[in-house]
Design an enzyme around this catalytic site. Structure first.
Site, PDB file in Angstrom:
ATOM      1  N   TYR A 165       2.160   5.492   5.833  1.00 54.43           N
ATOM      2  CA  TYR A 165       2.775   4.777   4.705  1.00 54.43           C
ATOM      3  C   TYR A 165       4.272   4.602   4.921  1.00 54.43           C
ATOM      4  O   TYR A 165       4.793   3.480   4.916  1.00 54.43           O
ATOM      5  CB  TYR A 165       2.514   5.512   3.391  1.00 54.43           C
ATOM      6  CG  TYR A 165       3.464   5.108   2.285  1.00 54.43           C
ATOM      7  CD1 TYR A 165       3.560   3.773   1.886  1.00 54.43           C
ATOM      8  CD2 TYR A 165       4.293   6.039   1.659  1.00 54.43           C
ATOM      9  CE1 TYR A 165       4.456   3.390   0.887  1.00 54.43           C
ATOM     10  CE2 TYR A 165       5.175   5.660   0.661  1.00 54.43           C
ATOM     11  CZ  TYR A 165       5.257   4.337   0.272  1.00 54.43           C
ATOM     12  OH  TYR A 165       6.128   3.950  -0.699  1.00 54.43           O
ATOM     13  N   GLU A 184       0.883  -1.165   0.000  1.00 58.28           N
ATOM     14  CA  GLU A 184       0.000   0.000   0.000  1.00 58.28           C
ATOM     15  C   GLU A 184       0.920   1.214   0.000  1.00 58.28           C
ATOM     16  O   GLU A 184       1.845   1.291   0.809  1.00 58.28           O
ATOM     17  CB  GLU A 184      -0.892   0.005   1.241  1.00 58.28           C
ATOM     18  CG  GLU A 184      -1.920  -1.100   1.280  1.00 58.28           C
ATOM     19  CD  GLU A 184      -3.078  -0.850   0.334  1.00 58.28           C
ATOM     20  OE1 GLU A 184      -3.224   0.291  -0.146  1.00 58.28           O
ATOM     21  OE2 GLU A 184      -3.840  -1.795   0.079  1.00 58.28           O
ATOM     22  N   ASP A 234      -2.615  22.091   1.313  1.00 58.76           N
ATOM     23  CA  ASP A 234      -1.560  21.093   1.429  1.00 58.76           C
ATOM     24  C   ASP A 234      -2.050  19.927   2.270  1.00 58.76           C
ATOM     25  O   ASP A 234      -2.977  20.059   3.079  1.00 58.76           O
ATOM     26  CB  ASP A 234      -0.331  21.723   2.082  1.00 58.76           C
ATOM     27  CG  ASP A 234       0.962  21.048   1.657  1.00 58.76           C
ATOM     28  OD1 ASP A 234       0.883  19.989   1.016  1.00 58.76           O
ATOM     29  OD2 ASP A 234       2.035  21.596   1.966  1.00 58.76           O
ATOM     30  N   LYS A 257       6.612   1.157   5.679  1.00 59.62           N
ATOM     31  CA  LYS A 257       7.698   0.734   4.795  1.00 59.62           C
ATOM     32  C   LYS A 257       9.019   0.662   5.567  1.00 59.62           C
ATOM     33  O   LYS A 257       9.823  -0.256   5.353  1.00 59.62           O
ATOM     34  CB  LYS A 257       7.831   1.676   3.600  1.00 59.62           C
ATOM     35  CG  LYS A 257       6.714   1.549   2.580  1.00 59.62           C
ATOM     36  CD  LYS A 257       6.621   0.157   1.980  1.00 59.62           C
ATOM     37  CE  LYS A 257       7.822  -0.184   1.111  1.00 59.62           C
ATOM     38  NZ  LYS A 257       7.678  -1.536   0.487  1.00 59.62           N
ATOM     39  N   THR A 306      11.210   2.578  -0.370  1.00 59.65           N
ATOM     40  CA  THR A 306      11.060   3.979  -0.778  1.00 59.65           C
ATOM     41  C   THR A 306      12.023   4.884  -0.030  1.00 59.65           C
ATOM     42  O   THR A 306      12.439   4.567   1.098  1.00 59.65           O
ATOM     43  CB  THR A 306       9.611   4.438  -0.497  1.00 59.65           C
ATOM     44  OG1 THR A 306       9.502   5.853  -0.714  1.00 59.65           O
ATOM     45  CG2 THR A 306       9.206   4.159   0.940  1.00 59.65           C
ATOM     46  N   ASP A 307      12.351   6.016  -0.638  1.00 55.38           N
ATOM     47  CA  ASP A 307      13.174   7.002   0.063  1.00 55.38           C
ATOM     48  C   ASP A 307      12.404   7.719   1.164  1.00 55.38           C
ATOM     49  O   ASP A 307      13.007   8.391   2.004  1.00 55.38           O
ATOM     50  CB  ASP A 307      13.763   8.009  -0.924  1.00 55.38           C
ATOM     51  CG  ASP A 307      12.722   8.773  -1.733  1.00 55.38           C
ATOM     52  OD1 ASP A 307      11.515   8.465  -1.622  1.00 55.38           O
ATOM     53  OD2 ASP A 307      13.114   9.674  -2.503  1.00 55.38           O
ATOM     54  N   GLU A 308      11.089   7.559   1.194  1.00 60.02           N
ATOM     55  CA  GLU A 308      10.292   8.252   2.208  1.00 60.02           C
ATOM     56  C   GLU A 308      10.558   7.743   3.622  1.00 60.02           C
ATOM     57  O   GLU A 308      10.180   8.395   4.598  1.00 60.02           O
ATOM     58  CB  GLU A 308       8.803   8.160   1.872  1.00 60.02           C
ATOM     59  CG  GLU A 308       8.454   8.891   0.587  1.00 60.02           C
ATOM     60  CD  GLU A 308       6.955   8.997   0.342  1.00 60.02           C
ATOM     61  OE1 GLU A 308       6.215   9.244   1.314  1.00 60.02           O
ATOM     62  OE2 GLU A 308       6.527   8.830  -0.811  1.00 60.02           O
ATOM     63  N   ASN A 318       7.514  20.476  -7.247  1.00 60.58           N
ATOM     64  CA  ASN A 318       6.212  20.132  -7.819  1.00 60.58           C
ATOM     65  C   ASN A 318       5.668  21.221  -8.744  1.00 60.58           C
ATOM     66  O   ASN A 318       5.011  20.920  -9.742  1.00 60.58           O
ATOM     67  CB  ASN A 318       5.205  19.856  -6.695  1.00 60.58           C
ATOM     68  CG  ASN A 318       5.489  18.554  -5.973  1.00 60.58           C
ATOM     69  OD1 ASN A 318       6.289  17.742  -6.430  1.00 60.58           O
ATOM     70  ND2 ASN A 318       4.853  18.364  -4.834  1.00 60.58           N
TER      71      ASN A 318
END
Length: 331
Positions: free
Chosen positions: A147, A80, A269, A151, A120-122, A246
């Site tokens: 999330y 997810e 945001d 991870k 992930t880099d997150e 972005n």
């Protein structure tokens, strides 16, 4: 070689399957996917005759055990992955990302199968806009959402199973992917499909948030390099030096699609929105000899626009429901 690909009907996994079938005819691919909203068997329709597809959950221990026992390599894409969804309902992220990874690790431990874990880099949190630093495999974990925290948890499980049980595992933490078959809830395909429909793109906050973009095909060539030549127990960071804010992404999309660069709307945001990600992929390049094939983010973005224009039948069924959900969130 027999490869089990979890999450192979999702965005990155489906592209991995297509690329493997196209470039590695000696590899037999089995896909395990639960076909939640983010996975679609239609993403594999062009290669269906060349693979084995199994619909199932990675937390289903008997099923996972059987499939792992039939494989030489497991590549674990299933996750997810959408931050907005994790903020509204964290449990599926714990279930899939943590319990699912545990289930796979126990199976590869029993069968002695090579395992590669996609992350992930997150997991590293974020960086300041004016910070010259980039994430490395030594950067401390500092996740900021359900999330990224799940991870990070799954990464730590892999490290523990390698050290404690001798699992033949590697990890890769990749920057933001874009390209074909990405769900229209995600930033780039959402803006592309909005523009195709004549709808102004929407930009969170002021658009200053920076992501390190990589085309999905470049990500997947790096995964194969790690599977074939990577050092067991190592974590490799995958990135293509594609840092772009972005706002610039949206302006480039508008330009490539023939619209004024300021033809977008700002929306509120999201909570806990990380400011900047940046990947140091020097180990991957120097140790394994990997380089990205897309020379620039702009070239990859143009190819992605072409794909969504040519494949409306794939993304159209998802579009209305996605925009209805965002409308309730004011985004």
């Amino acid at each position: 070689m027999r490869v089990l690909v979890t999450g192979g009907a999702g965005f990155i996994g489906a592209n991995f399957v297509h690329q493997t079938v196209r470039e590695r005819p000696d590899v037999h691919v089995t896909v395990l996917d639960a076909l939640t909203y983010a996975g679609d068997e239609a993403s594999l329709s062009d290669v269906a005759s060349a693979i084995t597809f199994v619909r199932g959950d990675i937390t289903d221990s008997p099923l996972v055990d059987r499939l792992v026992g039939e494989a030489d390599v497991v590549i674990h894409f299933a996750a997810e992955s959408h931050n907005d969804n994790s903020l509204s309902d964290p449990w599926p992220f714990v279930h899939t990302n943590v319990v699912g990874t545990f289930t796979l690790l126990e199976a590869v431990r029993r069968h002695g199968v090579r395992y590669h874990h996609i992350s992930t880099d997150e997991v590293y949190g974020d960086l300041e806009l004016d910070d010259p630093a980039k994430f490395t495999d030594q950067t401390p974990y500092n996740p900021s959402s359900p999330y990224s925290s799940t991870k990070a948890s799954s990464d730590l499980l892999v490290r523990a199973w390698v050290r404690s049980f001798g699992v033949q595992g590697t990890i890769s933490n990749c920057s933001n992917n874009y390209g074909p078959y990405q769900h229209v809830e995600k930033f780039i395909p959402r803006q592309i499909t909005n523009l195709i429909d004549g709808v102004r793109p929407k930009l969170y906050g002021t658009g200053q948030n920076v992501r390190d973009w990589i085309h999905v095909e470049d990500h997947n060539t790096a995964v194969w390099a790690i599977v074939e030549r990577g050092q067991i127990g190592r974590t490799y960071l995958i990135g293509a030096d594609g840092e772009v804010d972005n706002k610039s992404v949206v302006e480039t999309l508008l330009e490539l699609m023939g619209q004024p660069a300021d033809a977008y709307d700002l929306v509120s945001d999201r909570p806990g929105h990380d400011m900047r990600y940046a990947i140091d992929a020097s180990t991957l390049r120097s140790e394994l000899g990997w380089t990205p094939q897309y020379g620039s983010f702009r070239d990859g973005l143009a190819a992605t626009i072409d794909w969504y224009r040519a494949n409306e039948g794939w993304w159209r069924p998802r579009k209305d429901a996605t925009e209805a959900k965002y409308a309730t969130m004011g985004r």
